[in-house]
Design an enzyme around this catalytic site. Structure first.
Site, short mmCIF file in Angstrom:
data_model
loop_
_atom_site.label_atom_id
_atom_site.label_comp_id
_atom_site.label_asym_id
_atom_site.label_seq_id
_atom_site.Cartn_x
_atom_site.Cartn_y
_atom_site.Cartn_z
CG ASP A 103 -6.51 -7.82 -5.11
OD1 ASP A 103 -7.36 -7.18 -5.76
OD2 ASP A 103 -5.30 -7.48 -5.07
CG ASP A 106 -10.17 1.11 -3.06
OD1 ASP A 106 -10.97 1.62 -2.26
OD2 ASP A 106 -9.05 1.61 -3.27
P1 IMP Z 1 -10.21 -0.26 -7.58
O1 IMP Z 1 -9.96 -0.28 -9.05
O2 IMP Z 1 -10.10 1.12 -6.98
O3 IMP Z 1 -11.47 -0.98 -7.13
O4 IMP Z 1 -8.99 -1.00 -6.91
C1 IMP Z 1 -8.83 -2.35 -7.07
C2 IMP Z 1 -7.38 -2.69 -7.16
O5 IMP Z 1 -6.56 -1.75 -6.45
C3 IMP Z 1 -7.16 -4.05 -6.53
O6 IMP Z 1 -7.18 -5.06 -7.49
C4 IMP Z 1 -5.82 -3.87 -5.86
O7 IMP Z 1 -4.79 -4.28 -6.75
C5 IMP Z 1 -5.68 -2.39 -5.59
N1 IMP Z 1 -6.02 -2.00 -4.19
C6 IMP Z 1 -7.10 -1.31 -3.77
N2 IMP Z 1 -7.08 -1.14 -2.42
C7 IMP Z 1 -5.95 -1.75 -2.00
C8 IMP Z 1 -5.34 -1.92 -0.68
O8 IMP Z 1 -5.84 -1.51 0.38
N3 IMP Z 1 -4.16 -2.60 -0.67
C9 IMP Z 1 -3.56 -3.09 -1.80
N4 IMP Z 1 -4.09 -2.96 -3.02
C10 IMP Z 1 -5.27 -2.29 -3.13
MG MG Z 2 -2.41 -4.18 -6.66
#
Ligand code: IMP
Ligand code: MG
Length: 183
Positions: A103, A106
């Site tokens: 989705d 981040d």
């Molecule tokens: P990462 O591991 O920091 O890249 O984050 C990825 C995961 O964190 C995604 O698959 C989402 O489930 C969650 N996530 C990151 N940012 C958001 C946001 O703004 N809203 C909701 N979920 C988020």
């Molecule tokens: Mg999530």
């Protein structure tokens, strides 16, 4: 608009249009790579379910779908505490062309973890497709091949994205009002 939202960032119409375009971009990329097995789409649960459902109906390719569950947020917080595998891959990917669907990109912890898992499982090729990316936070070592929208560094919900497992069913993507989450 849902009362817990500060504003709509991306409307359902904008999402639908971009998902159609993404389907075209992906189909073009894989047009000549289709073996008898086709493509394996590996989706990271739970946030990507709605995106997956819409995207595959815009993808006229032979495909299989695999699921993997990763948790990156613990309890009522928007801060990632590191990603953990909650439920492992349910399909064989050895020798397969894999497109990983998430989705949002981040900090990249989630995709880094799953990418390693797919490499260990012997995927033949691996590309990454995300609906959203926060460019201000995305790390240099995790690059997405297909991106729906680059967004600002705000906490967003809707169209599959959650806060503490709520709001996934909102049809638009919006910024959650500050008083509804603990940082
Ligand atoms: P990462 O591991 O920091 O890249 O984050 C990825 C995961 O964190 C995604 O698959 C989402 O489930 C969650 N996530 C990151 N940012 C958001 C946001 O703004 N809203 C909701 N979920 C988020
Ligand atoms: Mg999530």
């Amino acid at each position: 608009m849902h009362p817990d939202l500060d504003r709509i960032l991306i409307s359902r119409e904008q999402i639908a249009q971009r998902v159609r375009e993404l389907g075209g971009e992906i189909a073009e990329q894989y047009r000549h790579q289709e073996g008898p097995e086709g493509l394996t789409l590996v989706t990271i649960l739970s946030g990507s379910v709605i995106f997956l459902a819409d995207l595959i109906r815009e993808l006229p390719l032979r495909m299989k779908i695999g699921l993997i569950t990763v948790s990156s947020y613990h309890g009522a917080t928007t801060q990632t505490r590191g990603s953990v595998l909650v439920s492992d891959l349910n399909v064989e990917v050895a020798g397969q062309h894999v497109l990983l669907i998430d989705d949002i990109l981040d900090t990249g912890g989630t995709l880094r973890l799953v990418r390693q898992r797919l490499a260990d499982a012997g995927a033949r090729s691996l590309r990454i497709c995300v609906l959203l990316r926060k460019p201000s936070r995305a790390p240099a070592d995790v690059a997405a091949d297909f991106v729906g929208f680059d967004i600002e560094d705000a906490f967003v919900v809707g169209y599959g994205l959650d806060y503490n497992d709520h709001y996934r069913n909102l049809p638009d993507i919006g910024v959650l009002r500050r008083e509804f989450y603990a940082s």
